[in-house]
Scaffold this motif. Sequence first.
Motif, PDB file in Angstrom:
ATOM      1  N   VAL A  87       0.834  -1.198   0.000  1.00 64.12           N
ATOM      2  CA  VAL A  87       0.000   0.000   0.000  1.00 64.12           C
ATOM      3  C   VAL A  87       0.869   1.249   0.000  1.00 64.12           C
ATOM      4  N   GLU A  91       0.685   3.784  -3.101  1.00 66.08           N
ATOM      5  CA  GLU A  91       0.029   5.060  -2.819  1.00 66.08           C
ATOM      6  C   GLU A  91       0.831   5.820  -1.759  1.00 66.08           C
ATOM      7  N   GLU A 102      -6.758   2.009   4.243  1.00 61.70           N
ATOM      8  CA  GLU A 102      -6.519   1.217   3.042  1.00 61.70           C
ATOM      9  C   GLU A 102      -5.858  -0.120   3.379  1.00 61.70           C
ATOM     10  N   LYS A 105      -8.372  -2.383   4.947  1.00 59.96           N
ATOM     11  CA  LYS A 105      -9.306  -2.836   3.930  1.00 59.96           C
ATOM     12  C   LYS A 105      -8.726  -4.006   3.144  1.00 59.96           C
ATOM     13  N   ARG A 106      -7.449  -3.888   2.758  1.00 59.46           N
ATOM     14  CA  ARG A 106      -6.827  -4.964   1.981  1.00 59.46           C
ATOM     15  C   ARG A 106      -6.570  -6.204   2.838  1.00 59.46           C
TER      16      ARG A 106
END
Length: 279
Positions: A87, A91, A102, A105-106
């Motif tokens: 991540v 990003e 994020e 979430k992953r």
Amino acid sequence: MYAASQGLRLVHKSRVRYYSVIDASRDVLCSLHDITGTSWSLVIPLATAIVSAGTLPLAIKSRRQQQRLVELQPLVDAEAPAIARQVRREEPELGVAAFERETNKRVALYRRELRARHGVGVLRALALPLAKLPIWLTLSFTLRSMAGAPVFGLGGDQVEAGFASEGFAHIPDLTATDPLIALPVCIGILNLVNIEVGAAGRKSTSTRLTSVIENTMRVVSVGMIYIAAQMPAAVCLYWASSASLSVIQNFLLDRRKRKTDSSTTTSTTTPRPRMELPE
């Protein structure tokens, strides 16, 4: 004449009561009492044992699902740092809060895919308590009704024959409360034992949520002592029998798991599955 007939009709309609699930449960218990010819103090634990035996296959499947969830969690924990690095690499402009969202979430996506790959699900692991709760509530309300206490208008105030004389030990009357509060205390202790056994099995994968749930259940178990002290002895006997059988069942299932684990070799290592994340 017309008025009289109408009055009789209204009286007749006021006495109509539908056949409920509590009535059906009461009939089953009465049939078991008639077939065995034993006292109610033995019929209630016997009925509890029959229900426990009937749900045993579901308990075994549910325990296997719980074990698989515990076994898969280390794989998720091991993959989480790699997902976090990916991540950050993809990003780099994300702030701290956005980066954590994020990543979580992953990781959650990876966890779901890993469980689906191995045929594991949380609802499957909770199949036993979800199935036993309606049965537990039905039998609790049925026995309360048979002891002469009304239950939401579904049970009458009529005491079942034998309930007032077929008790046990210091409780000859199953419609009365336990004068020594022995059964309520046993119920609380047995419930706490079941909670601690489950917590010990999840110790390696305990999270903040599971800790909150376990602590809540401990408080509820202590509160059940007070609730049981207000209940007829017939209901307390059922609760104590159910909790006792749960302790025995959990002990036997844990023992079976330990035997299985000791018979299998740990020389083979399971490759760590990875989730293919988009580049």
